[in-house]
Design a protein around this motif. Structure first.
Motif, PDB file in Angstrom:
ATOM      1  N   ASN A   1      -3.546   1.611  -2.577  1.00  0.00           N
ATOM      2  CA  ASN A   1      -4.179   2.587  -1.676  1.00  0.00           C
ATOM      3  C   ASN A   1      -4.678   1.839  -0.448  1.00  0.00           C
ATOM      4  OD1 ASN A   1      -5.534   4.613  -0.382  1.00  0.00           O
ATOM      5  ND2 ASN A   1      -6.910   5.101  -2.077  1.00  0.00           N
ATOM      6  N   ILE A   2      -3.999   2.019   0.683  1.00  0.00           N
ATOM      7  CA  ILE A   2      -4.396   1.350   1.919  1.00  0.00           C
ATOM      8  C   ILE A   2      -5.696   1.927   2.460  1.00  0.00           C
ATOM      9  CG2 ILE A   2      -3.652   0.779   4.285  1.00  0.00           C
ATOM     10  CD1 ILE A   2      -2.051  -0.581   2.072  1.00  0.00           C
TER      11      ILE A   2
ATOM     12  N   CYS B   1      -1.963   6.326   1.834  1.00  0.00           N
ATOM     13  CA  CYS B   1      -2.981   6.206   2.857  1.00  0.00           C
ATOM     14  C   CYS B   1      -3.313   7.605   3.349  1.00  0.00           C
ATOM     15  CB  CYS B   1      -2.544   5.303   4.007  1.00  0.00           C
ATOM     16  SG  CYS B   1      -1.203   5.992   5.001  1.00  0.00           S
TER      17      CYS B   1
END
Length: 422
Positions: free
Chosen positions: A351-352, A382
């Motif tokens: 998960n950016i 994201c």
């Protein structure tokens, strides 16, 4: 008298060292961040924006060189050129013994793509770069609409801070005394499939409302990241052959270390943790998977555990014997270690996080997305404003895992917009 130009070079950070040794055509170690706008891209303005962005990210002018003992970055005078998208997703960027930059910027209709060889930066650092690039592009493109009130980009750090090696900066040798013995690691379940021709990647993306996914996550008393990690485990399990269910599914989850240390680096600064679940020994209900994953996150994300991960990460680099091993031999050792590690992990989810830009230009942007080269189906995600994009990349033709994942969300009443590079 002949004058000589001073060569500026930098060591690779600790996390970067494995990527040049292990990159190949099946796993290029390249990832892509895409920004989708509401209007077609002007390549001339994009080129101008890229030139401006590079002024504050000098490390992106680097080429990768081979030393006697380690790879290193050498700052070059090469100038990147914006091109129309003409290569498959996450195609090779680093070519051994070829003097090229380690990133590329391309465009297609309304999309701007930034692709990066992982040795240069991690996802968090690359997000910072593309936020700056998109800011410059939209300011130049829309300057007539601002009536002289040009918004400013709040630079988070100086150029020197962006180029920090934060592994060394935050490493403390005294922590080594508390280093735990390495846990016994077992083989993980490995996803099999029919590989696509020419090592291409299949990309399937699902776009959803952030708030709607958060509501579902809160129904399960957990966070968005833990909910989606658990759903990924469940989706892999549903595609798992019965005779393989004695193997645990193990997901590698990157940890952005900037959250735990004083760092503004735009280089790599991450660790990883493993999230494991054995469906032969545990309940296949999503509620039970979430409870287990929640415990693993809680145990691994304490400051003490993060400190230990950093020390473990640095232990090889501080090994006197490892330092003097010639680079060709290091390449062989790292490739062998990478193959062994491949048997210890099923795949990964990353998960950016939330991507942000100044308020004045948000209305010109539809979404951001992240995708990565993959040896097995991977998830990267994201968000931008209320738009969450979940990207599956896979080297396989089969899409059963992806179908299970998105059907679950759809059956929960979420509106899922699906797109693919096919």
């Amino acid at each position: 008298m002949k004058s000589y130009k001073k060569i500026e070079w930098r060591e690779l950070d600790n996390a970067s060292k494995i990527f040049p040794s292990t990159a190949n055509n099946k796993d290029t170690k390249v990832y892509r961040i895409t920004c989708e706008l509401y209007e077609n891209v002007d390549p001339c303005i994009l080129q101008e924006a890229l030139d401006l962005t590079l002024e504050t990210f000098p490390l992106y002018k680097s080429v990768l060189r081979r030393g006697v003992f380690w790879y290193y970055f050498e700052i070059s005078n090469l100038s990147p050129t914006v091109d129309a998208e003409n290569t498959p997703l996450c195609s090779p960027i680093y070519i051994k013994d070829k003097r090229t930059l380690l990133f590329r910027v391309s465009y297609y209709n309304k999309r701007i793509n930034l692709e990066i060889f992982h040795a240069l930066s991690d996802g968090a650092g690359a997000v910072w770069f593309i936020e700056t690039l998109i800011f410059h592009y939209l300011i130049l493109r829309q300057k007539d609409t601002f009536n002289g009130n040009i918004p400013k980009l709040n630079y988070k750090a100086s150029i020197s801070q962006k180029m920090d090696d934060s592994f060394w900066k935050n490493y403390h040798r005294q922590n080594k005394r508390g280093l735990k013995k390495r846990d016994k690691r077992i083989n993980a379940y490995r996803i099999k499939g029919t590989r696509l021709d020419e090592n291409r990647m299949k990309l399937i993306e699902g776009s959803l409302s952030v708030n709607e996914v958060l509501k579902i996550s809160h129904e399960y008393n957990t966070t968005l990241t833990i909910f989606l990690t658990s759903l990924f485990l469940y989706s892999i399990y549903k595609d798992m052959p019965a005779d393989k269910q004695n193997y645990p599914i193990i997901l590698s989850v990157p940890i952005n270390l900037r959250q735990y240390y004083d760092s503004e680096t735009a280089r790599n600064f991450f660790s990883t943790m493993n999230v494991s679940y054995n469906f032969e020994k545990n309940s296949p209900k999503l509620e039970d998977i979430i409870k287990n994953v929640n415990n693993i996150f809680r145990e691994n994300l304490t400051k003490e555990e993060i400190d230990l991960k950093l020390v473990k990460f640095m232990s090889l680099e501080n090994n006197s014997f490892a330092r003097i091993i010639p680079l060709p031999l290091k390449d062989i050792v790292l490739k062998f270690a990478d193959k062994i590690n491949d048997h210890k992990v099923t795949t990964s989810i990353s998960n950016i996080g939330r991507i942000d830009v100044p308020q004045e230009i948000k209305r010109y942007i539809r979404s951001f997305s992240v995708s990565v080269s993959a040896r097995s189906p991977k998830i990267t995600l994201c968000s931008f404003e209320d738009r969450l994009v979940i990207s599956f990349t896979s080297p396989f033709r089969e899409t059963d895992i992806q179908r299970t994942f998105f059907q679950f969300l759809s059956n929960k009443g979420l509106e899922v917009e699906i797109s693919s590079n096919e």
